[in-house]
Write an enzyme that holds these catalytic residues in place. Structure first.
Site, mmCIF file in Angstrom:
data_model
loop_
_atom_site.group_PDB
_atom_site.id
_atom_site.type_symbol
_atom_site.label_atom_id
_atom_site.label_comp_id
_atom_site.label_asym_id
_atom_site.label_seq_id
_atom_site.Cartn_x
_atom_site.Cartn_y
_atom_site.Cartn_z
ATOM 1 N N LYS A 19 -8.594 4.366 -19.313
ATOM 2 C CA LYS A 19 -8.924 4.761 -20.677
ATOM 3 C C LYS A 19 -7.708 4.552 -21.579
ATOM 4 O O LYS A 19 -7.215 3.454 -21.673
ATOM 5 C CB LYS A 19 -9.446 6.207 -20.662
ATOM 6 N N ASP A 27 -7.235 17.165 -15.287
ATOM 7 C CA ASP A 27 -7.582 15.795 -15.679
ATOM 8 C C ASP A 27 -7.303 15.694 -17.184
ATOM 9 O O ASP A 27 -7.995 16.298 -17.998
ATOM 10 C CB ASP A 27 -9.059 15.541 -15.354
ATOM 11 N N TYR A 40 -15.938 15.415 -15.252
ATOM 12 C CA TYR A 40 -16.446 14.040 -15.200
ATOM 13 C C TYR A 40 -17.500 13.912 -14.091
ATOM 14 O O TYR A 40 -17.346 14.491 -13.015
ATOM 15 C CB TYR A 40 -15.254 13.120 -14.941
ATOM 16 N N ARG A 46 0.835 -1.207 0.000
ATOM 17 C CA ARG A 46 0.000 0.000 0.000
ATOM 18 C C ARG A 46 0.869 1.258 0.000
ATOM 19 O O ARG A 46 0.452 2.323 -0.440
ATOM 20 C CB ARG A 46 -0.982 0.012 1.187
#
Ligand code: PLP
Length: 396
Positions: A211, A186, A113, A60
């Site tokens: 994407k 973004d 978004y 992590r």
């Protein structure tokens, strides 16, 4: 790192960033599918946790396979460091919240978004962070939105679903006039190959790696690029403690997908140009939203801040909701799905899918008409894409 900067982007997707050599000489960096790392002795573990010595501790907090992806994306965005995340929304939340506390203010573009919008407008409010959504195509509107407590300016260009563009240089100039403000972009729709926001003053650049960066439709992930200091802060606060950590396997797949990003983007873009031309000439289409066309209101940014218009096109059918749904149902090869940037051409109907949570009034205000359709142009032969659209439109 410095050496890779001199390589072309087409080469950097394959070689960019420092990736430690494998002890066995494997061409492809191995997949470290391990949750934790064994310390040679207890003192070493102590030094690593104290930050006195580099080295892995627990996945992590960092993992060599994840680090290889981070190094590569940082090199591509021409930024010193990067943090990979479990999803694109993991990137949006970790990048913004690392710099916010109760009482702060965020300026966000009025077309971001959907889940970024939800995060900012609903969750942030619960934690005492206020948000102004503004039309960032206008410098005066942006300037007027600043408050003494503004800490983050967040934008996306091109943006869903009308491919609205924002002048990054203008936003960068306005942000520079204010202290203690992070400009976060973004860059999902463009990829670092078509647009590099750091050149215009962005402090952090993020992606839904789901994407184009991965490009093969088999992973959800995100990545944030920025300065060493900002990325370290994100990794050691929001990312570590909220835990949107990417799996090593997903990072490995994205590093693999990235190798073909440059050639994929070439094909996506050339296909999109031809599909857009076909749609623009078609009598069933009332309006087309594509930055590559002169009639697009911010077309001047194509060829300047963007190397190409990209491969996402939106268009409006003359007919309404039911006819748009029927049009999608008649497609034979093109897949009806949300998401974008995959090898497969994907098509979706915002009114019934991505923007269905909005009330009809809110949709109308946002210009999401019932006949609006968004297509992510894939890598197939362009004639096959056009033929499929054509046969379905002919029955419209
Ligand atoms: C998909 C997307 C996101 C969210 O990414 P996930 O990987 O789905 O969490 C954020 N921004 C843009 C522009 C997107 O297209």
């Amino acid at each position: 790192m410095a050496a890779t900067r001199t390589l072309h982007p087409e080469t950097m997707v394959i070689h960019g960033g420092h990736v430690a050599a494998d002890e066995h000489g494997a061409l492809v960096a191995p997949l470290y599918q391990s949750s934790t790392f064994v310390f040679p002795d207890a003192e070493t573990g102590g030094r690593r946790f104290a930050g006195e010595e580099a080295g892995y501790m627990y996945s992590r907090l960092g993992n060599p396979t994840v680090n290889a992806l981070e190094q590569r994306v940082a090199a591509l965005e021409n930024m010193p460091a990067a943090a990979a995340t479990a999803t694109g929304m993991g990137a949006v939340s970790a990048a913004t919240m690392a710099f916010l506390r109760a009482g702060d203010h965020v300026i966000a573009s009025d077309c971001v978004y959907g889940c970024s919008f939800a995060l900012f407008s609903h969750l942030f409010e619960r934690f005492g962070v206020s948000v102004s959504f503004v039309d960032m195509t206008d410098a005066a509107t942006l300037e007027a939105a600043f408050q003494e407590n503004t800490r983050v300016v967040f934008l996306e260009t091109p943006a869903n679903p009308h491919l609205k563009l924002i002048d990054l240089g203008m936003v960068g100039e306005v942000c520079k006039r204010h202290e203690n403000v992070k400009m976060i972009v973004d860059n999902t729709f463009m990829t670092p190959l078509l647009q590099q926001p750091v050149a215009y003053g962005a402090d952090l650049v993020l992606h839904s790696a789901t994407k184009y960066l991965n490009g093969h439709g088999d992973v959800v992930a995100g990545v944030i690029a920025g300065s060493e200091e900002d990325i370290q802060l994100i990794k050691m606060t929001t990312l570590k403690d909220m835990g949107a950590t990417i799996s090593p396997h997903d990072a490995w797949l994205i590093t693999r997908g990235l190798k073909t990003l440059a050639i994929r983007m070439e094909r996506h873009c050339s296909n999109a140009d031809k599909v857009a031309e076909f749609l623009a000439r078609h009598p069933s289409i009332a309006h087309i939203y594509y930055p590559g066309f002169k009639q697009h209101p911010q077309h001047r940014l194509v060829g300047t801040q963007m190397k190409h218009a990209g491969a996402i096109i939106a268009f409006e059918l003359h007919t309404g909701y039911a006819a748009a749904v029927d049009f999608l149902n008649r497609l034979q090869m093109i897949k009806v799905a949300v998401s974008l940037g995959d090898a497969e051409t994907l098509i979706q109907h915002p009114a019934s899918m991505t923007h269905s949570p909005l009330s009809p009034e809110a949709r109308a205000k946002a210009g999401i008409t019932d006949g609006l359709v968004r297509i992510s142009v894939g890598l197939e032969h362009v004639d096959d894409i056009i033929n499929d659209l054509s046969q379905s439109l002919a029955q419209n």
